[in-house]
Write a protein that holds these residues in place. Structure first.
Motif, PDB file in Angstrom:
ATOM      1  N   CYS A 543       0.852  -1.192   0.000  1.00 50.92           N
ATOM      2  CA  CYS A 543       0.000   0.000   0.000  1.00 50.92           C
ATOM      3  C   CYS A 543       0.891   1.246   0.000  1.00 50.92           C
ATOM      4  CB  CYS A 543      -0.965  -0.025   1.184  1.00 50.92           C
ATOM      5  SG  CYS A 543      -0.287   0.494   2.755  1.00 50.92           S
ATOM      6  N   PRO A 544       0.314   2.388  -0.406  1.00 47.04           N
ATOM      7  CA  PRO A 544       1.136   3.600  -0.476  1.00 47.04           C
ATOM      8  C   PRO A 544       1.409   4.185   0.905  1.00 47.04           C
ATOM      9  CG  PRO A 544      -1.115   4.078  -1.121  1.00 47.04           C
ATOM     10  CD  PRO A 544      -1.057   2.602  -0.890  1.00 47.04           C
ATOM     11  N   CYS A 546      -0.507   5.672   4.658  1.00 51.03           N
ATOM     12  CA  CYS A 546      -1.279   6.897   4.920  1.00 51.03           C
ATOM     13  C   CYS A 546      -1.176   7.169   6.418  1.00 51.03           C
ATOM     14  CB  CYS A 546      -2.736   6.719   4.479  1.00 51.03           C
ATOM     15  SG  CYS A 546      -3.686   5.609   5.536  1.00 51.03           S
ATOM     16  N   ARG A 548      -2.768   6.096   8.726  1.00 49.83           N
ATOM     17  CA  ARG A 548      -3.038   4.930   9.579  1.00 49.83           C
ATOM     18  C   ARG A 548      -1.809   4.018   9.711  1.00 49.83           C
ATOM     19  NH1 ARG A 548      -8.772   3.709   9.951  1.00 49.83           N
ATOM     20  NH2 ARG A 548      -9.956   4.924   8.463  1.00 49.83           N
ATOM     21  N   THR A 549      -0.803   4.255   8.881  1.00 53.22           N
ATOM     22  CA  THR A 549       0.344   3.346   8.841  1.00 53.22           C
ATOM     23  C   THR A 549       1.145   3.419  10.134  1.00 53.22           C
ATOM     24  OG1 THR A 549       0.458   3.925   6.527  1.00 53.22           O
ATOM     25  CG2 THR A 549       2.265   2.626   7.373  1.00 53.22           C
ATOM     26  N   GLY A 576      -0.096  -1.286   5.565  1.00 46.06           N
ATOM     27  CA  GLY A 576       0.175  -0.424   6.703  1.00 46.06           C
ATOM     28  C   GLY A 576      -0.765  -0.590   7.877  1.00 46.06           C
ATOM     29  N   ASN A 580      -7.717  -1.725   6.660  1.00 45.48           N
ATOM     30  CA  ASN A 580      -7.945  -1.979   5.239  1.00 45.48           C
ATOM     31  C   ASN A 580      -7.003  -3.010   4.652  1.00 45.48           C
ATOM     32  OD1 ASN A 580      -9.996  -0.143   4.876  1.00 45.48           O
ATOM     33  ND2 ASN A 580      -8.543   1.536   4.748  1.00 45.48           N
ATOM     34  N   GLY A 581      -5.864  -3.208   5.302  1.00 46.56           N
ATOM     35  CA  GLY A 581      -4.829  -4.066   4.729  1.00 46.56           C
ATOM     36  C   GLY A 581      -5.307  -5.438   4.288  1.00 46.56           C
TER      37      GLY A 581
HETATM   38  S1  SF4 Z   1      -3.838  -0.236   3.817  1.00 50.38           S
HETATM   39 FE1  SF4 Z   1      -4.204   1.048   5.636  1.00 50.38          FE
HETATM   40  S2  SF4 Z   1      -2.246   2.103   5.920  1.00 50.38           S
HETATM   41 FE2  SF4 Z   1      -2.225   1.335   3.837  1.00 50.38          FE
HETATM   42  S3  SF4 Z   1      -2.998   3.054   2.628  1.00 50.38           S
HETATM   43 FE3  SF4 Z   1      -4.743   1.698   3.066  1.00 50.38          FE
HETATM   44  S4  SF4 Z   1      -5.653   2.618   4.915  1.00 50.38           S
HETATM   45 FE4  SF4 Z   1      -3.588   3.476   4.741  1.00 50.38          FE
END
Ligand code: SF4
Length: 636
Positions: A543-544, A546, A548-549, A576, A580-581
Motif C-alpha cells: 500500500c502507499p 497513509c 493509519r500506517t 500499513g 484496510n490491509g
Molecule cells: S492499507 Fe491502511 S495504511 Fe495502507 S494506505 Fe490503506 S488505509 Fe492506509
C-alpha cells in the motif's frame, strides 16, 4: 450483447461526464485530467500534515486527501485547511473515511470533499457469507440508507463533494454474498450508494473502482461506465490501481491500469499509488496524463466494425501455435539488437543472458528474452539454445537459412519468396491493408506496429479486421518509442500495450526504443506481469501508506524485497494497517500487516496465521512462514 463502455473503442474520445465542483476546482466534463495524492502523515500531526501537503501542492497536486479514522482527525482537517489557507494554498482537501460515518459528517462541514468506501461505510467486515433473500437484502439496503442519508444531506447543504470509492479488496459481506468478488459486485456496491444520493437530488459525485489486479480494475470501470451510460448520467471518474508497489513495478502497473482506461477516454482525475513519498506520485501522474494531449493520432474511418473481444471479461484471443508462440504459450519477449553493428555475447546481458567465458556457458536470468532481432547484422558466435534469432530476410537467405533457431523477417512483398510452411515473422503496419494471401502461410507470426500515437486503437482495429478474415495467426505487438525520459518511456509503453494484453490480444511483445536494452527488456516483462499474462518475478502488493500506517512501509518493503525477490510467482502483500490491509491485499499469497505500534500480523492468503509479531522479528517470521508452506527457494 451491448458492449458499450466508452464513446468509441476505435478512436480516442473523452467520455462526457458531469462537471462537478470541488471547492475552487472543477472536475469532469471538458476539464483537464486532475492530479491528486494522499498524505502519509498522522492527520493529528498538524505541522507534519501541512508540510507534506505543501510539498505535494508544490509538485502539482490539485487535490490533497488525508485519512480521517475518527472524529478527532476529522476535526483537525479544519485546522489543517486553515493553516494551508494562511500559507496561500487553497487546494481542496478530501477526508478519507472508512467505518466512521460520524467522522465523515464532521469533515463534510469543514472541507471540500469526503471519500467514502461503500464496502465499509455502514458495515463491519465479518467475512461472513450470508444467504440473503430478496426481502432481507432489501432490508439491508434500507439500513444502509438510514446510515448514509445524513451525510448526503450534509454534503448537499454545505456544497461538499463526495467520492464513492469502491475497492475490490473491501467489498461488504452483503455484496460478496450476492455478487462475489467480481467487477459486477464492485459496480453494484457503488450503484447502491449512488441511488441514495440521486434520491436526494445530490449529484456532486466522483466515482472510483480500484483494485490491485489491473484486469479487475479495468473491467470494473468499464462496467460502471456501461451502467452509467444506460442510466443517462455519467459521474466523473477517479482512476487508480491500489497497492501498485514502488519503483519500476509500481509505475508499470499504474500505467497499465490507468492508461488502459485513459486510452478509451475514461478518467477525469488520477492518483498513482506508489509506496514512495506522495509528492513523488505527482510527476508520474502528470507524465501519464500528458500522453493524452498528444495529437499525433490516426483517425479510424470504419468504427462500425465489431470488437473482437469482450471488454468486460478476459479471454485470450485464440491463436495458432507457431513453435513457442501463440496457442497456450505465454506471450514471448523479443529483444531488439538491430541497431548494434558488432554484436558480442556481452550485448546479451541486457536481455537476460550472461556468458561465462571461463565456463564457456550461458546463464539465463528470470527475465531472459525468448527472441532477439538482429536486423541485417551478423552473429559470429553460438547463441543459447533457448533463444530464437530473427533477422532480415536477405541476411537469413544468404547466411542463416540452414541454422536452427534462426528465422526470417519477411516483408509482405517478399512473402512469395518463402515456402508456405516456412516459419517466418511478417511485419505489418496496423493501419495498412492485411495481405489477402495471409491464410496460405500457416507458420507466419505477425509483428504489428504503427508510428502513430493511438496504438491501442489502431492495434485493436487491426485485431477486429483480422477476426473478420478469420485469421488465427499469432501476433507480436511491436511498440516503438523514441522517448528519452526513462520514466515517461515506461509509462507510455505500458499504457500502449497494457490495454491490449488486458483485452486478451498479443502473443508477444517487442519493444524498440532508444533506452538501454535492460530497461526495454524489464519493461516488457513488467507489462506482462502487470497484466498477469506472464509471471516472471515476485509480486509485491504494497500500500502507499497513509496516516493509519504504523511502521516505515518503504523501508520494510525494501527489506522484504531484498529477501524474497527471487521467489518467482509469489504475491506478497505489505499493508500499513489492519483496517484496510487484509481486504486490500485480497489475492496475495502471504501478507505482512501492521496491527499496532511495533506489531505485525502475518497472513497466509486470507487467514491470519501469526498475530502481534514484534516488528523486528516479523520479516524473519514471514520468511519462515513461506518456508513452512513450501514456497521458499534457496538462492543458488
Ligand atoms: S492499507 Fe491502511 S495504511 Fe495502507 S494506505 Fe490503506 S488505509 Fe492506509
Amino acid at each position: 450483447m451491448n458492449l458499450s463502455y466508452c464513446i468509441d473503442p476505435f478512436n480516442r474520445k473523452r467520455l462526457p461526464t458531469l462537471e462537478v465542483r470541488i471547492g475552487s476546482l472543477t472536475f469532469g466534463g471538458e476539464n483537464p485530467i486532475r492530479l491528486q495524492s494522499m498524505t502519509t502523515t498522522d492527520t493529528m500531526d498538524t505541522e507534519g500534515s501541512v508540510a507534506q501537503s505543501v510539498r505535494m501542492i508544490e509538485a502539482g497536486c490539485e487535490l490533497v486527501r488525508l485519512t480521517a479514522p475518527s472524529k478527532n482527525e476529522a476535526e483537525n482537517l479544519g485546522v489543517i485547511h486553515q493553516k494551508l489557507a494562511e500559507l496561500g494554498h487553497h487546494v481542496p482537501l478530501v477526508a478519507d473515511i472508512h467505518f466512521t460515518p460520524n467522522a465523515a459528517e464532521i469533515a463534510a462541514k469543514l472541507i471540500e470533499k469526503v471519500r467514502v468506501n461503500p464496502g465499509n461505510y455502514a458495515d463491519k467486515k465479518k467475512f461472513e457469507e450470508i444467504d440473503y433473500t430478496d426481502e432481507s437484502y432489501q432490508d439491508e439496503l434500507l439500513r444502509i440508507e438510514v446510515k448514509f442519508t445524513p451525510l448526503v444531506l450534509l454534503c448537499k447543504e454545505y456544497g461538499t463533494a463526495m467520492r464513492i470509492g469502491t475497492n475490490h479488496g473491501s467489498l461488504s459481506d452483503r455484496i460478496l454474498s450476492r455478487y462475489g468478488d467480481t467487477p459486477e459486485g464492485m459496480v453494484e456496491s457503488a450503484m447502491e450508494f449512488i441511488r441514495i444520493c440521486e434520491k436526494h437530488n445530490y449529484h456532486e459525485l466522483v466515482i472510483s473502482m480500484k483494485a490491485s489486479n489491473t484486469l479487475v480494475m479495468v473491467q470494473a470501470y468499464r462496467l460502471l461506465v456501461h451502467r452509467m451510460l444506460q442510466n443517462g448520467r455519467c459521474y466523473p471518474l477517479h482512476l487508480g490501481v491500489t497497492e501498485a508497489g514502488d519503483g519500476e513495478d509500481g509505475r508499470i502497473k499504474s500505467a497499465v491500469g490507468i492508461g488502459a482506461l485513459l486510452e478509451d477516454g475514461i478518467g477525469d482525475t488520477i492518483r498513482v499509488s506508489l509506496t514512495e513519498e506522495p509528492e513523488f506520485e505527482i510527476p508520474v501522474a502528470r507524465k501519464l496524463a500528458e500522453k493524452y494531449q498528444d495529437q499525433r493520432v490516426h483517425p479510424i474511418e470504419n468504427p462500425e466494425l465489431p470488437l473482437a473481444h469482450n471488454p468486460f471479461e478476459y479471454t485470450r484471443r485464440e491463436s495458432q501455435e507457431s513453435h513457442n508462440i501463440g496457442g497456450k504459450h505465454v506471450p514471448v519477449v523479443v529483444a531488439d539488437l538491430s541497431a548494434k553493428a558488432d554484436i558480442s555475447p556481452a550485448n546479451f546481458f541486457g536481455f537476460g543472458y550472461n556468458y561465462s567465458v571461463s565456463l564457456d556457458k550461458w546463464n539465463l536470468q528470470d527475465l531472459a528474452a525468448d527472441y532477439v532481432y538482429i536486423g541485417g547484422n551478423d552473429l559470429a558466435f553460438e547463441v543459447p539454445g533457448t533463444l530464437g534469432v530473427i533477422c532480415d530476410f536477405e541476411r537469413w537467405k544468404t547466411k542463416y537459412s540452414e541454422r536452427p533457431g534462426f528465422y526470417p523477417l519477411v516483408n509482405p512483398e517478399q512473402l512469395t519468396q518463402i515456402t508456405v510452411n516456412q516459419r517466418a515473422f511478417l511485419p505489418l503496419n496496423a493501419e495498412a491493408e492485411i495481405p489477402s494471401d495471409l491464410h496460405s502461410y500457416k507458420n507466419l507470426v505477425l509483428v504489428l506496429s504503427t508510428t502513430y500515437e493511438n496504438k491501442t486503437q489502431l492495434f485493436r482495429h487491426f485485431f477486429s479486421r483480422l477476426n473478420q478474415l478469420n485469421s488465427k495467426h499469432a501476433v507480436i505487438l511491436k511498440i516503438a518509442s523514441d522517448e528519452i525520459d526513462a520514466e515517461k518511456f515506461q509509462l507510455n509503453v505500458s499504457s500502449d500495450a497494457g490495454s491490449l494484453f488486458i483485452d486478451g490480444y498479443g502473443d508477444g511483445i517487442w519493444i524498440q526504443s532508444v533506452q538501454p536494452l535492460t530497461r526495454s527488456n524489464s519493461t516488457a516483462f513488467g507489462i506482462l506481469q502487470a497484466t498477469r499474462t506472464r509471471i516472471s518475478k515476485t509480486e509485491y502488493i504494497s500500500c502507499p501508506s497513509c496516516g493509519r500506517t504504523l511502521f516505515d512501509l518503504q523501508e520494510t518493503t525494501a527489506k522484504i524485497r531484498e529477501r524474497t525477490s527471487h521467489l518467482k510467482g509469489i504475491k506478497i502483500g505489505i499493508m500499513g494497517c489492519i483496517v484496510n490491509g487484509p481486504g486490500e491485499m485480497a489475492d496475495a499469497d502471504y501478507g505482512y500487516v501492521g496491527t499496532g505500534p511495533g506489531k505485525i500480523h502475518l497472513y497466509k492468503e486470507k487467514n491470519v496465521v501469526r498475530k502481534n509479531v514484534p516488528a523486528e522479528e516479523a520479516v524473519d517470521a514471514l520468511i519462515d512462514l513461506i518456508k513452512e508452506h513450501g514456497d521458499w527457494v534457496e538462492l543458488a
